[in-house]
Design a protein around this motif. Sequence first.
Motif, PDB file in Angstrom:
ATOM      1  N   GLU A 167      -0.997  65.287  14.620  1.00 23.67           N
ATOM      2  CA  GLU A 167      -1.875  64.953  15.742  1.00 23.67           C
ATOM      3  C   GLU A 167      -1.291  63.833  16.594  1.00 23.67           C
ATOM      4  OE1 GLU A 167      -5.895  64.289  14.392  1.00 23.67           O
ATOM      5  OE2 GLU A 167      -6.099  66.359  13.693  1.00 23.67           O
ATOM      6  N   THR A 168      -0.682  62.851  15.942  1.00 24.71           N
ATOM      7  CA  THR A 168      -0.087  61.727  16.673  1.00 24.71           C
ATOM      8  C   THR A 168       1.108  62.193  17.504  1.00 24.71           C
ATOM      9  OG1 THR A 168      -0.796  60.215  14.930  1.00 24.71           O
ATOM     10  CG2 THR A 168       0.917  59.427  16.422  1.00 24.71           C
ATOM     11  N   LEU A 169       1.956  63.031  16.930  1.00 24.62           N
ATOM     12  CA  LEU A 169       3.124  63.523  17.655  1.00 24.62           C
ATOM     13  C   LEU A 169       2.732  64.479  18.779  1.00 24.62           C
ATOM     14  CD1 LEU A 169       6.172  63.442  17.919  1.00 24.62           C
ATOM     15  CD2 LEU A 169       6.327  65.187  16.138  1.00 24.62           C
ATOM     16  N   SER A 229       4.827  54.964  23.610  1.00 23.44           N
ATOM     17  CA  SER A 229       5.238  54.148  22.469  1.00 23.44           C
ATOM     18  C   SER A 229       5.791  55.026  21.356  1.00 23.44           C
ATOM     19  CB  SER A 229       4.041  53.367  21.922  1.00 23.44           C
ATOM     20  OG  SER A 229       3.474  52.559  22.918  1.00 23.44           O
ATOM     21  N   PRO A 230       6.639  54.459  20.511  1.00 25.78           N
ATOM     22  CA  PRO A 230       7.100  55.215  19.345  1.00 25.78           C
ATOM     23  C   PRO A 230       5.925  55.552  18.415  1.00 25.78           C
ATOM     24  CG  PRO A 230       8.415  53.209  19.656  1.00 25.78           C
ATOM     25  CD  PRO A 230       7.243  53.123  20.588  1.00 25.78           C
ATOM     26  N   PRO A 253       3.651  55.117  15.534  1.00 28.09           N
ATOM     27  CA  PRO A 253       3.383  53.877  14.801  1.00 28.09           C
ATOM     28  C   PRO A 253       3.842  53.946  13.336  1.00 28.09           C
ATOM     29  CG  PRO A 253       1.408  54.653  15.938  1.00 28.09           C
ATOM     30  CD  PRO A 253       2.436  55.731  16.050  1.00 28.09           C
ATOM     31  N   GLU A 254       4.261  52.810  12.810  1.00 24.07           N
ATOM     32  CA  GLU A 254       4.703  52.727  11.416  1.00 24.07           C
ATOM     33  C   GLU A 254       3.617  53.199  10.457  1.00 24.07           C
ATOM     34  OE1 GLU A 254       7.698  52.216  10.054  1.00 24.07           O
ATOM     35  OE2 GLU A 254       8.457  52.108  12.091  1.00 24.07           O
ATOM     36  N   GLU A 255       2.350  52.920  10.766  1.00 25.05           N
ATOM     37  CA  GLU A 255       1.255  53.324   9.872  1.00 25.05           C
ATOM     38  C   GLU A 255       1.075  54.842   9.823  1.00 25.05           C
ATOM     39  OE1 GLU A 255      -0.831  51.957  13.730  1.00 25.05           O
ATOM     40  OE2 GLU A 255       0.769  51.156  12.456  1.00 25.05           O
ATOM     41  N   VAL A 256       1.677  55.550  10.741  1.00 28.69           N
ATOM     42  CA  VAL A 256       1.675  57.019  10.719  1.00 28.69           C
ATOM     43  C   VAL A 256       2.965  57.529  10.076  1.00 28.69           C
ATOM     44  CG1 VAL A 256       1.646  59.106  12.155  1.00 28.69           C
ATOM     45  CG2 VAL A 256       0.153  57.180  12.731  1.00 28.69           C
ATOM     46  N   TYR A 257       4.090  56.878  10.380  1.00 28.45           N
ATOM     47  CA  TYR A 257       5.388  57.327   9.866  1.00 28.45           C
ATOM     48  C   TYR A 257       5.603  56.968   8.389  1.00 28.45           C
ATOM     49  CZ  TYR A 257      10.353  57.851   9.089  1.00 28.45           C
ATOM     50  OH  TYR A 257      11.557  58.216   8.555  1.00 28.45           O
ATOM     51  N   THR A 258       5.382  55.732   8.020  1.00 30.04           N
ATOM     52  CA  THR A 258       5.702  55.245   6.676  1.00 30.04           C
ATOM     53  C   THR A 258       5.044  56.061   5.559  1.00 30.04           C
ATOM     54  OG1 THR A 258       6.137  53.037   7.557  1.00 30.04           O
ATOM     55  CG2 THR A 258       5.722  53.201   5.184  1.00 30.04           C
ATOM     56  N   PRO A 259       3.777  56.462   5.660  1.00 29.71           N
ATOM     57  CA  PRO A 259       3.174  57.267   4.584  1.00 29.71           C
ATOM     58  C   PRO A 259       3.892  58.598   4.336  1.00 29.71           C
ATOM     59  CG  PRO A 259       1.455  56.344   5.966  1.00 29.71           C
ATOM     60  CD  PRO A 259       2.768  56.061   6.649  1.00 29.71           C
ATOM     61  N   LEU A 260       4.585  59.121   5.341  1.00 27.43           N
ATOM     62  CA  LEU A 260       5.345  60.362   5.160  1.00 27.43           C
ATOM     63  C   LEU A 260       6.405  60.199   4.071  1.00 27.43           C
ATOM     64  CD1 LEU A 260       5.954  61.316   8.903  1.00 27.43           C
ATOM     65  CD2 LEU A 260       4.522  62.589   7.284  1.00 27.43           C
ATOM     66  N   LEU A 261       6.973  59.016   3.959  1.00 35.95           N
ATOM     67  CA  LEU A 261       8.072  58.756   3.025  1.00 35.95           C
ATOM     68  C   LEU A 261       7.657  58.885   1.561  1.00 35.95           C
ATOM     69  CD1 LEU A 261       9.701  55.771   4.934  1.00 35.95           C
ATOM     70  CD2 LEU A 261      10.554  58.122   4.789  1.00 35.95           C
ATOM     71  N   ALA A 262       6.371  58.843   1.294  1.00 33.16           N
ATOM     72  CA  ALA A 262       5.880  59.029  -0.080  1.00 33.16           C
ATOM     73  C   ALA A 262       5.965  60.494  -0.509  1.00 33.16           C
ATOM     74  CB  ALA A 262       4.442  58.530  -0.200  1.00 33.16           C
ATOM     75  N   HIS A 263       6.067  61.404   0.448  1.00 40.58           N
ATOM     76  CA  HIS A 263       6.049  62.837   0.147  1.00 40.58           C
ATOM     77  C   HIS A 263       7.259  63.596   0.673  1.00 40.58           C
ATOM     78  CE1 HIS A 263       1.907  62.627  -1.295  1.00 40.58           C
ATOM     79  NE2 HIS A 263       1.703  61.788  -0.296  1.00 40.58           N
ATOM     80  N   PHE A 264       7.986  63.008   1.610  1.00 42.49           N
ATOM     81  CA  PHE A 264       9.074  63.719   2.275  1.00 42.49           C
ATOM     82  C   PHE A 264      10.301  62.834   2.400  1.00 42.49           C
ATOM     83  CE2 PHE A 264       5.050  65.311   3.977  1.00 42.49           C
ATOM     84  CZ  PHE A 264       5.168  66.664   3.741  1.00 42.49           C
ATOM     85  N   ASN A 265      11.482  63.461   2.321  1.00 40.34           N
ATOM     86  CA  ASN A 265      12.704  62.722   2.633  1.00 40.34           C
ATOM     87  C   ASN A 265      12.955  62.818   4.141  1.00 40.34           C
ATOM     88  OD1 ASN A 265      14.177  65.164   3.186  1.00 40.34           O
ATOM     89  ND2 ASN A 265      14.578  65.398   0.997  1.00 40.34           N
ATOM     90  N   LYS A 266      13.966  62.170   4.619  1.00 42.39           N
ATOM     91  CA  LYS A 266      14.208  62.128   6.066  1.00 42.39           C
ATOM     92  C   LYS A 266      14.565  63.503   6.633  1.00 42.39           C
ATOM     93  CE  LYS A 266      15.171  57.241   6.302  1.00 42.39           C
ATOM     94  NZ  LYS A 266      16.101  56.186   6.667  1.00 42.39           N
ATOM     95  N   THR A 267      15.251  64.315   5.862  1.00 45.97           N
ATOM     96  CA  THR A 267      15.546  65.684   6.313  1.00 45.97           C
ATOM     97  C   THR A 267      14.252  66.466   6.506  1.00 45.97           C
ATOM     98  OG1 THR A 267      17.693  65.703   5.218  1.00 45.97           O
ATOM     99  CG2 THR A 267      16.692  67.848   5.681  1.00 45.97           C
ATOM    100  N   GLU A 268      13.353  66.355   5.550  1.00 43.91           N
ATOM    101  CA  GLU A 268      12.066  67.063   5.650  1.00 43.91           C
ATOM    102  C   GLU A 268      11.229  66.530   6.802  1.00 43.91           C
ATOM    103  OE1 GLU A 268      11.460  68.190   0.948  1.00 43.91           O
ATOM    104  OE2 GLU A 268      11.029  66.140   1.604  1.00 43.91           O
ATOM    105  N   ILE A 269      11.308  65.234   7.059  1.00 48.21           N
ATOM    106  CA  ILE A 269      10.584  64.666   8.203  1.00 48.21           C
ATOM    107  C   ILE A 269      11.149  65.212   9.511  1.00 48.21           C
ATOM    108  CG2 ILE A 269      10.064  62.519   9.460  1.00 48.21           C
ATOM    109  CD1 ILE A 269       9.890  61.141   6.648  1.00 48.21           C
ATOM    110  N   CYS A 270      12.458  65.429   9.557  1.00 51.47           N
ATOM    111  CA  CYS A 270      13.064  66.066  10.737  1.00 51.47           C
ATOM    112  C   CYS A 270      12.481  67.460  10.943  1.00 51.47           C
ATOM    113  CB  CYS A 270      14.576  66.144  10.598  1.00 51.47           C
ATOM    114  SG  CYS A 270      15.419  64.552  10.730  1.00 51.47           S
TER     115      CYS A 270
END
Length: 151
Positions: free
Chosen positions: A92-94, A100-101, A103-120
């Motif tokens: 929804e945010t994207l 603005s970029p 927000p960290e509070e939206v991006y950072t929680p992704l790292l608990a479930h996904f690696n950077k490739t998966e986030i791409c």
Amino acid sequence: MERISYTDIPEGLFKNLRAIEDLISNSPLENKLYELIKLRISQKNGCAYCVDMHYKELKHAGETELRLSSLCVWEETPYFSDKERIVLKFAETLTKINNSPIPEEVYTPLLAHFNKTEICYLSLAITQINTWNRLMKVFLFTPGNYKVGDH
């Protein structure tokens, strides 16, 4: 109702979009999660054709009626996992970007479930459904005609 028919679309346009779909489908992302993203973003964008399509795809994949009918109010229900909630918030945010970029509070929680490739891949998946929604808003394909397996 249809402004631009399937036969009016320039050769290669859908073929190249389908190549991106294939790339995402062959990525590490779970298909059901990808379909959930597509349905939610189509709801947010008011794309009737895509809502119909992705509702049917999720139904075919075994999604429950309760979760399907509650997706539009996912934040207020207990039916979605933490991982799904993090992805839906990111989607929804994207979709509704500003100057603005993300927000960290939206991006950072992704790292608990996904690696950077998966986030791409997640990012590409979200931008892809936004592209489809925008095309359908112009073309005005008739909702209701989609049948699972028709692509």
